[in-house]
Design a protein around this motif. Structure first.
Motif, PDB file in Angstrom:
ATOM      1  N   THR A  75       0.848  -1.200   0.000  1.00  0.00           N
ATOM      2  CA  THR A  75       0.000   0.000   0.000  1.00  0.00           C
ATOM      3  C   THR A  75       0.881   1.248   0.000  1.00  0.00           C
ATOM      4  O   THR A  75       0.603   2.223  -0.666  1.00  0.00           O
ATOM      5  CB  THR A  75      -0.905  -0.003   1.251  1.00  0.00           C
ATOM      6  N   ASP A  76       1.959   1.190   0.762  1.00  0.00           N
ATOM      7  CA  ASP A  76       2.907   2.297   0.868  1.00  0.00           C
ATOM      8  C   ASP A  76       4.303   1.716   0.621  1.00  0.00           C
ATOM      9  O   ASP A  76       4.764   0.854   1.372  1.00  0.00           O
ATOM     10  CB  ASP A  76       2.804   2.912   2.270  1.00  0.00           C
ATOM     11  N   ASN A  77       4.976   2.188  -0.416  1.00  0.00           N
ATOM     12  CA  ASN A  77       6.281   1.622  -0.775  1.00  0.00           C
ATOM     13  C   ASN A  77       7.343   1.798   0.299  1.00  0.00           C
ATOM     14  O   ASN A  77       8.369   1.119   0.272  1.00  0.00           O
ATOM     15  CB  ASN A  77       6.765   2.215  -2.104  1.00  0.00           C
ATOM     16  N   SER A  78       7.112   2.673   1.251  1.00  0.00           N
ATOM     17  CA  SER A  78       8.096   2.839   2.324  1.00  0.00           C
ATOM     18  C   SER A  78       8.166   1.585   3.209  1.00  0.00           C
ATOM     19  O   SER A  78       9.134   1.406   3.948  1.00  0.00           O
ATOM     20  CB  SER A  78       7.774   4.069   3.180  1.00  0.00           C
ATOM     21  N   PHE A  79       7.157   0.720   3.132  1.00  0.00           N
ATOM     22  CA  PHE A  79       7.187  -0.537   3.886  1.00  0.00           C
ATOM     23  C   PHE A  79       8.173  -1.529   3.294  1.00  0.00           C
ATOM     24  O   PHE A  79       8.618  -2.447   3.969  1.00  0.00           O
ATOM     25  CB  PHE A  79       5.808  -1.199   3.927  1.00  0.00           C
ATOM     26  N   GLY A 120       6.417  -3.461  14.816  1.00  0.00           N
ATOM     27  CA  GLY A 120       7.512  -2.637  14.332  1.00  0.00           C
ATOM     28  C   GLY A 120       7.248  -1.938  13.016  1.00  0.00           C
ATOM     29  O   GLY A 120       7.852  -0.913  12.720  1.00  0.00           O
ATOM     30  N   MET A 121       6.348  -2.473  12.210  1.00  0.00           N
ATOM     31  CA  MET A 121       6.187  -1.954  10.848  1.00  0.00           C
ATOM     32  C   MET A 121       4.882  -1.193  10.617  1.00  0.00           C
ATOM     33  O   MET A 121       4.884  -0.136  10.018  1.00  0.00           O
ATOM     34  CB  MET A 121       6.251  -3.126   9.844  1.00  0.00           C
ATOM     35  N   CYS A 122       3.783  -1.776  11.048  1.00  0.00           N
ATOM     36  CA  CYS A 122       2.463  -1.222  10.725  1.00  0.00           C
ATOM     37  C   CYS A 122       1.483  -1.654  11.818  1.00  0.00           C
ATOM     38  O   CYS A 122       0.827  -2.683  11.696  1.00  0.00           O
ATOM     39  CB  CYS A 122       2.022  -1.741   9.358  1.00  0.00           C
ATOM     40  N   PRO A 123       1.388  -0.887  12.897  1.00  0.00           N
ATOM     41  CA  PRO A 123       0.626  -1.326  14.068  1.00  0.00           C
ATOM     42  C   PRO A 123      -0.896  -1.327  13.900  1.00  0.00           C
ATOM     43  O   PRO A 123      -1.596  -1.914  14.718  1.00  0.00           O
ATOM     44  CB  PRO A 123       1.049  -0.348  15.160  1.00  0.00           C
ATOM     45  N   GLY A 124      -1.409  -0.729  12.865  1.00  0.00           N
ATOM     46  CA  GLY A 124      -2.862  -0.630  12.706  1.00  0.00           C
ATOM     47  C   GLY A 124      -3.623  -1.937  12.850  1.00  0.00           C
ATOM     48  O   GLY A 124      -4.622  -2.004  13.564  1.00  0.00           O
ATOM     49  N   PRO A 125      -3.190  -3.023  12.195  1.00  0.00           N
ATOM     50  CA  PRO A 125      -3.950  -4.286  12.253  1.00  0.00           C
ATOM     51  C   PRO A 125      -3.755  -5.120  13.513  1.00  0.00           C
ATOM     52  O   PRO A 125      -4.345  -6.185  13.634  1.00  0.00           O
ATOM     53  CB  PRO A 125      -3.436  -5.066  11.037  1.00  0.00           C
ATOM     54  N   ILE A 126      -2.936  -4.675  14.456  1.00  0.00           N
ATOM     55  CA  ILE A 126      -2.636  -5.519  15.623  1.00  0.00           C
ATOM     56  C   ILE A 126      -3.896  -5.914  16.385  1.00  0.00           C
ATOM     57  O   ILE A 126      -4.038  -7.064  16.799  1.00  0.00           O
ATOM     58  CB  ILE A 126      -1.609  -4.843  16.557  1.00  0.00           C
TER      59      ILE A 126
END
Length: 142
Positions: A75-79, A120-126
């Motif tokens: 979704t975001d290339n920075s990942f 560490g990467m994308c906490p939204g779905p935790i």
């Protein structure tokens, strides 16, 4: 004075009609990139396995087939960085371990790997991933 009264009536009518509209709940806030779709698919498959564990069903024939995370369009290339590649390879190994020996322990390790990466990467779905955690009474090896 009449125009003010008319204005108040019109405003009241519009405010009442707007209250009847249902609020939309955003289920998946991000665009549906290849990675986002794959992770949603992972969630549903893992949730299915969790349900089988909780109901005492045999999971010894379960097999997981997921694309390699770090090779997916994000979704975001920075990942797309070194950390994601390392976590993706660790996840891939956990999936191989599960496929070689489908068990509660290996299922739990996959879920823990998901949580660790998302912390560490994308906490939204935790919060959603937390729903995959087995309760202590479910931790009997099948």
């Amino acid at each position: 004075m009449r125009s003010f009264l008319l204005f108040l009536i019109v405003c009241t009518l519009f405010s009442c009609s707007n209250q009847n509209k249902k609020k939309q709940t955003i289920i998946d806030p991000n665009d549906s990139s290849e990675m986002a779709l794959m992770m949603r698919d992972m969630f549903f498959k893992l949730n299915d396995i969790k349900s089988k564990i909780q109901s005492g069903q045999d999971i010894s024939y379960e097999q997981l087939r997921f694309s390699i995370i770090h090779e997916s369009e994000a979704t975001d290339n920075s990942f797309l960085n070194n950390s994601l590649t390392l976590m993706s390879k660790a996840f891939e190994q956990k999936v191989i371990d599960f496929n070689n020996y489908p068990s509660v322990q290996n299922y739990t390790e996959i879920v823990n790997n998901c949580i660790s990466c998302h912390q560490g990467m994308c906490p939204g779905p935790i919060q959603r991933i937390d729903n995959l955690i087995l309760e202590k009474k479910d931790n009997l090896d099948c």
